[in-house]
Design an enzyme around this catalytic site. Structure first.
Site, mmCIF file in Angstrom:
data_model
loop_
_atom_site.group_PDB
_atom_site.id
_atom_site.type_symbol
_atom_site.label_atom_id
_atom_site.label_comp_id
_atom_site.label_asym_id
_atom_site.label_seq_id
_atom_site.Cartn_x
_atom_site.Cartn_y
_atom_site.Cartn_z
ATOM 1 N N GLU A 67 0.947 -1.325 -0.131
ATOM 2 C CA GLU A 67 0.034 -0.212 0.115
ATOM 3 C C GLU A 67 0.714 1.261 -0.051
ATOM 4 O O GLU A 67 0.625 2.256 -0.597
ATOM 5 C CB GLU A 67 -1.073 0.032 1.212
ATOM 6 N N CYS A 103 -11.788 3.334 -14.898
ATOM 7 C CA CYS A 103 -12.143 4.868 -14.541
ATOM 8 C C CYS A 103 -11.171 5.713 -14.262
ATOM 9 O O CYS A 103 -10.916 6.278 -13.374
ATOM 10 C CB CYS A 103 -13.209 4.961 -13.142
ATOM 11 N N CYS A 118 -15.555 3.976 -20.259
ATOM 12 C CA CYS A 118 -17.060 3.607 -19.742
ATOM 13 C C CYS A 118 -17.745 2.409 -20.299
ATOM 14 O O CYS A 118 -18.741 1.719 -19.799
ATOM 15 C CB CYS A 118 -17.796 4.828 -20.031
ATOM 16 N N CYS A 160 -17.436 -0.573 -18.395
ATOM 17 C CA CYS A 160 -17.513 -0.508 -16.840
ATOM 18 C C CYS A 160 -18.635 -1.072 -16.484
ATOM 19 O O CYS A 160 -19.839 -0.864 -16.982
ATOM 20 C CB CYS A 160 -17.801 1.148 -16.398
ATOM 21 N N CYS A 174 -24.311 5.012 -12.948
ATOM 22 C CA CYS A 174 -23.207 6.138 -12.935
ATOM 23 C C CYS A 174 -23.855 7.445 -13.251
ATOM 24 O O CYS A 174 -24.235 7.806 -14.400
ATOM 25 C CB CYS A 174 -22.148 5.680 -13.984
#
Length: 350
Positions: free
Chosen positions: A38, A193, A200, A203, A209
């Site tokens: 991370e 995204c 899109c 997606c 959305c």
DNA sequence: AAACCGGGGGG
DNA sequence: CCCCCAGGTTT
């Protein structure tokens, strides 16, 4: 099924089908391994991180091994990733975990966030992925996804917008499989995204959305407001002696125009008294200080308005610097606006 | 050339 | 609290 449940479910189906499941930090998901990944992923893309992560884990397989390393050794493995403060924080945190917590990472959000280099989002990700605790995350990818999905009409850096996004992130995090969900929403932001040219068509959550429905995908997320550049004003004095030489000073190495030759620079309010105390001319009727038209120059971080003053027939001077003929001056490394000013001197030669 | 990025630190 | 920063990548 509620809208929020549908979001998580659709995302998880997409993740199972199309997400990445074979990244190094997705195997053997201990708090240590997830934490290192991370931190590395905060600043660098997956493809770049992979080799660094593998070398790092080989060198420091456990938090104990990392805690025993010296800083130079840690930074040598960090070299090329940038943000070396984070490499240093990595070592500090490992030492705290070993010395204060017997090698176990805190298992609560507060305790995790108290460690150097770990904020709310990183703490949430580690606890979610490595410790099966349900926590929302809100990194740059997630912010972008949520700002589009909810057509958020403000910049995510605003305190109240960010608070709203955390609330929304929490609402959308499912009660089951939140560890996979954490991965999935980050993957969505990283692969589909994306900041520009989002995919899109591929997606999984396109249907609901808000940005898509409004046909305004490109409007989100709102850009950070450009901060107006501050304006600073300085007096720059063009001093000429009887030989039509111009007086230049070498600027300090640090700061603007470091090490370049330039005109004497003074603050606007003090410059006249300053000049009077440092400069004498042949003219006995006082200094004939002439103000030239203002001159503007823009830096990356501020605008500089130069008030050029002109003074001829200087006979003595008590300032650090040297006299140069105009052509000598122009052959030096001068800042561009100063060069332009001195060029005016050349053309107004009488 | 400018935007971006999580967290730390300073004003 | 708000602002700025690091430092490499992307646009």
């Amino acid at each position: 099924m509620s809208d929020t449940e549908e979001f998580a479910q659709t995302l998880l189906e997409w993740f199972d089908r199309s997400g990445r499941h074979d990244l190094p930090w997705q195997q053997n998901k201990t708090p240590y391994r997830v934490w290192v990944s991370e931190i590395m992923l905060q600043q660098t893309q997956v493809q770049t991180v992979i080799p660094y992560y593998e070398r790092f884990m080989e060198a420091f397989p456990t938090v104990e091994a990392l805690a025993q390393a010296d800083q130079e050794e840690v930074l040598s493995h960090w070299s090329g990733l940038g943000y070396y403060a984070r490499g240093r924080n990595l070592l500090k945190t490992a030492q705290i975990v070993v010395n204060d917590f017997q090698g176990h990472f805190p298992q609560d959000l507060e305790g995790m966030m108290a460690l150097p280099g770990i904020g709310r989002s990183t703490a949430g990700a580690v606890l979610s992925i490595a410790s099966q605790q349900r926590h929302p995350i809100l990194d740059g990818n997630v912010k972008r996804v949520l700002c589009r999905y909810n057509a958020v009409e403000s910049w995510s850096g605003e305190k109240k917008t960010e608070a709203m996004l955390w609330k929304r992130a929490d609402e959308l995090t499912p009660e089951q499989r939140f560890d996979d969900y954490t991965q999935a929403i980050m993957d969505l932001g990283a692969t589909l995204c994306t900041r520009s040219k989002p995919k899109c068509d591929a997606c999984p959550v396109q249907k609901n959305c808000q940005a898509w429905q409004l046909n305004r995908v490109a409007d989100f997320p709102y850009a950070k407001p450009k901060k107006a550049k501050p304006t600073r004003e300085k007096a720059m004095t063009i001093l000429l002696n009887e030989n039509r030489q111009v007086f230049l000073q070498q600027r300090p190495q640090k700061g603007i125009w470091g090490g370049l030759w330039s005109l004497p620079e003074m603050s606007l309010d003090q410059h006249e008294t300053h000049i009077k105390s440092k400069v004498e001319t042949r003219c006995d009727k006082g200094l004939n200080l002439i103000e030239w038209p203002l001159f503007k120059h823009t830096f990356t971080h501020y605008h500089l308005i130069i008030h050029p003053f002109f003074l001829d027939e200087v006979s003595s001077i008590k300032l650090e610097g040297e006299w140069f003929t105009v052509s000598e001056a122009l052959s030096k490394g001068l800042p561009a606006p100063i060069r332009k000013l001195i060029k005016q001197l050349e053309s107004s030669n009488d």
